[in-house]
Scaffold this active site. Structure first.
Site, PDB file in Angstrom:
ATOM      1  NE  ARG A  37      -3.654  -2.394   2.258  1.00  0.00           N
ATOM      2  CZ  ARG A  37      -4.449  -2.900   1.327  1.00  0.00           C
ATOM      3  NH1 ARG A  37      -4.704  -2.217   0.235  1.00  0.00           N
ATOM      4  NH2 ARG A  37      -4.985  -4.092   1.476  1.00  0.00           N
ATOM      5  CG  HIS A  67       4.482  -6.423  -7.750  1.00  0.00           C
ATOM      6  ND1 HIS A  67       3.871  -5.201  -7.677  1.00  0.00           N
ATOM      7  CD2 HIS A  67       3.676  -7.193  -8.530  1.00  0.00           C
ATOM      8  CE1 HIS A  67       2.736  -5.234  -8.380  1.00  0.00           C
ATOM      9  NE2 HIS A  67       2.597  -6.435  -8.916  1.00  0.00           N
ATOM     10  CE1 TYR A  70      -2.705  -3.211  -3.234  1.00  0.00           C
ATOM     11  CE2 TYR A  70      -1.179  -5.052  -3.404  1.00  0.00           C
ATOM     12  CZ  TYR A  70      -2.179  -4.389  -2.738  1.00  0.00           C
ATOM     13  OH  TYR A  70      -2.638  -4.905  -1.571  1.00  0.00           O
ATOM     14  CG  HIS A 107      -0.167  -3.082 -11.001  1.00  0.00           C
ATOM     15  ND1 HIS A 107      -1.126  -3.341 -10.053  1.00  0.00           N
ATOM     16  CD2 HIS A 107       0.532  -4.235 -11.152  1.00  0.00           C
ATOM     17  CE1 HIS A 107      -1.002  -4.603  -9.643  1.00  0.00           C
ATOM     18  NE2 HIS A 107       0.006  -5.154 -10.292  1.00  0.00           N
ATOM     19  CD  GLU A 142       1.006  -7.569 -12.934  1.00  0.00           C
ATOM     20  OE1 GLU A 142       1.706  -6.998 -12.076  1.00  0.00           O
ATOM     21  OE2 GLU A 142       0.213  -8.492 -12.664  1.00  0.00           O
ATOM     22  CG  ASP A 176      -1.474 -11.473 -13.717  1.00  0.00           C
ATOM     23  OD1 ASP A 176      -2.372 -12.329 -13.882  1.00  0.00           O
ATOM     24  OD2 ASP A 176      -1.122 -11.075 -12.588  1.00  0.00           O
ATOM     25  CG  HIS A 179      -3.819  -9.079 -14.257  1.00  0.00           C
ATOM     26  ND1 HIS A 179      -2.764  -8.305 -13.824  1.00  0.00           N
ATOM     27  CD2 HIS A 179      -4.440  -9.524 -13.132  1.00  0.00           C
ATOM     28  CE1 HIS A 179      -2.751  -8.278 -12.491  1.00  0.00           C
ATOM     29  NE2 HIS A 179      -3.752  -9.016 -12.046  1.00  0.00           N
ATOM     30  CG  HIS A 211       2.668 -11.891 -12.400  1.00  0.00           C
ATOM     31  ND1 HIS A 211       2.270 -10.596 -12.122  1.00  0.00           N
ATOM     32  CD2 HIS A 211       3.931 -12.002 -11.925  1.00  0.00           C
ATOM     33  CE1 HIS A 211       3.255  -9.963 -11.509  1.00  0.00           C
ATOM     34  NE2 HIS A 211       4.281 -10.790 -11.378  1.00  0.00           N
ATOM     35  CG  ASP A 224      -6.606  -7.982 -10.641  1.00  0.00           C
ATOM     36  OD1 ASP A 224      -6.184  -9.149 -10.461  1.00  0.00           O
ATOM     37  OD2 ASP A 224      -5.899  -6.972 -10.451  1.00  0.00           O
ATOM     38  CG  HIS A 226      -4.661 -13.200  -8.794  1.00  0.00           C
ATOM     39  ND1 HIS A 226      -3.320 -12.988  -8.611  1.00  0.00           N
ATOM     40  CD2 HIS A 226      -5.094 -12.161  -9.554  1.00  0.00           C
ATOM     41  CE1 HIS A 226      -2.961 -11.871  -9.215  1.00  0.00           C
ATOM     42  NE2 HIS A 226      -4.018 -11.349  -9.790  1.00  0.00           N
ATOM     43  CD  GLU A 256       1.223 -11.920  -9.245  1.00  0.00           C
ATOM     44  OE1 GLU A 256       0.404 -11.943 -10.192  1.00  0.00           O
ATOM     45  OE2 GLU A 256       1.812 -10.901  -8.879  1.00  0.00           O
TER      46      GLU A 256
HETATM   47 ZN    ZN Z   1      -3.971  -9.286 -10.112  1.00  0.00          ZN
HETATM   48 FE    FE Z   2       0.199 -10.117 -11.374  1.00  0.00          FE
HETATM   49 FE    FE Z   3       0.776  -7.123 -10.051  1.00  0.00          FE
END
Ligand code: ZN
Ligand code: FE
Ligand code: FE
Length: 279
Positions: A37, A67, A70, A107, A142, A176, A179, A211, A224, A226, A256
């Protein structure tokens, strides 16, 4: 070589992630550079990094993926939010040089009503400011699911960013599977066509990592969410084709999926049975 791993907690440092990776049969992994975050990053401990690098060498680890948080938005309109994205990426890239020649995935961002082109221009501007000619890290955009005003849910938008980057060998794409499926690409029944399209628009040489996730939702849902491998709308047969596809099989795969370490260990073990070259 089959490079397979998953997302790991960075809370206990690099050496600990290396040990976790070995425990679950992984030879690559992904981690958040800081609290996802946002917020400040922990100071990097040189000894920890050195011990990790030794483990990685001894066990022939592949490329490690950092990564970005996000929440950062490199397309933001608000100058403070844009500045935060800039500062965070720049600081992360500086720290990444302690573990050179790895990946930094982010992202692309949300245009929030400014329009896709304005969003893309902002991402390009930011990247061209932070990327240095001598950095060893490759920055990956991504592929996104297309929630709201999210940029990067089609190959054209990724290309529009990549083609404007001055040091173009420092940037690539992380695909991904959840995604792209969520964005509408049919990787289940038309994987070859999707990869041909990627090659035509972006170029497969720009594709650096995968991913690997199943999806809780149907194709083109833009949600989105997973799912564990084989328990979602992509399904295990498609996952099997993806990890063995001639254009993808040499890339590193990072899970992920919603799992703890034992769940990841099971998925990695299963994926190895799908591959002819697993060791
Ligand atoms: Zn995702
Ligand atoms: Fe991802
Ligand atoms: Fe990601």
């Amino acid at each position: 070589m089959f490079y397979i791993g998953c997302h790991l907690s960075a809370a206990k440092g690099f050496f600990s992630m290396g040990k976790d990776a070995l425990k679950i049969g992984a030879n690559v992994f992904q981690f958040f550079t800081r609290n996802p975050r946002g917020g400040t990053a922990k100071k990097i401990d040189r000894n920890d990094v050195d011990e990790f690098l030794k483990t990685a060498r001894e066990n022939r680890f592949g490329i490690i993926m950092a990564h970005a948080p996000y929440t950062l938005n490199a397309a933001a309109k608000d100058p403070d939010i844009y500045r935060f994205a800039f500062d965070t990426i720049q600081d992360d890239l500086k720290r990444m040089e302690l573990i050179p020649y790895n990946y930094y995935n982010f992202h692309p961002g949300f245009h929030l009503g400014q329009g896709v082109q304005t969003g893309i221009d902002k991402i390009v501007f930011l990247l061209n400011k932070v990327i240095t000619e001598k950095q060893t890290t490759t920055i990956l955009l991504e592929t996104m699911a297309g929630k709201g005003t999210e940029i990067g849910s089609n190959f054209e938008e990724l290309k529009a960013v990549l083609e404007k980057i001055i040091f173009s060998d420092k940037v690539g794409v992380c695909l991904d599977t959840c995604h792209v499926f969520d964005a509408g690409y049919d990787i289940v029944t038309r994987l070859d066509d999707v990869l041909d399209e990627f090659d035509r628009i972006v170029g497969l040489k720009k594709l650096k990592a995968i991913h690997l996730n199943d999806s809780k939702n149907l194709r083109a849902s833009h949600k989105d969410r997973h799912e564990k491998l084989g328990q979602g709308c992509i399904g295990i047969d498609a996952i099997r084709r993806i990890i063995n596809h001639p254009s993808l099989r040499s890339l590193p795969f990072y899970l992920e999926t919603p799992n703890q370490l034992d769940g990841y260990a099971k998925e990695i073990a299963l994926l190895k049975t799908f591959r002819t070259d697993s060791e």
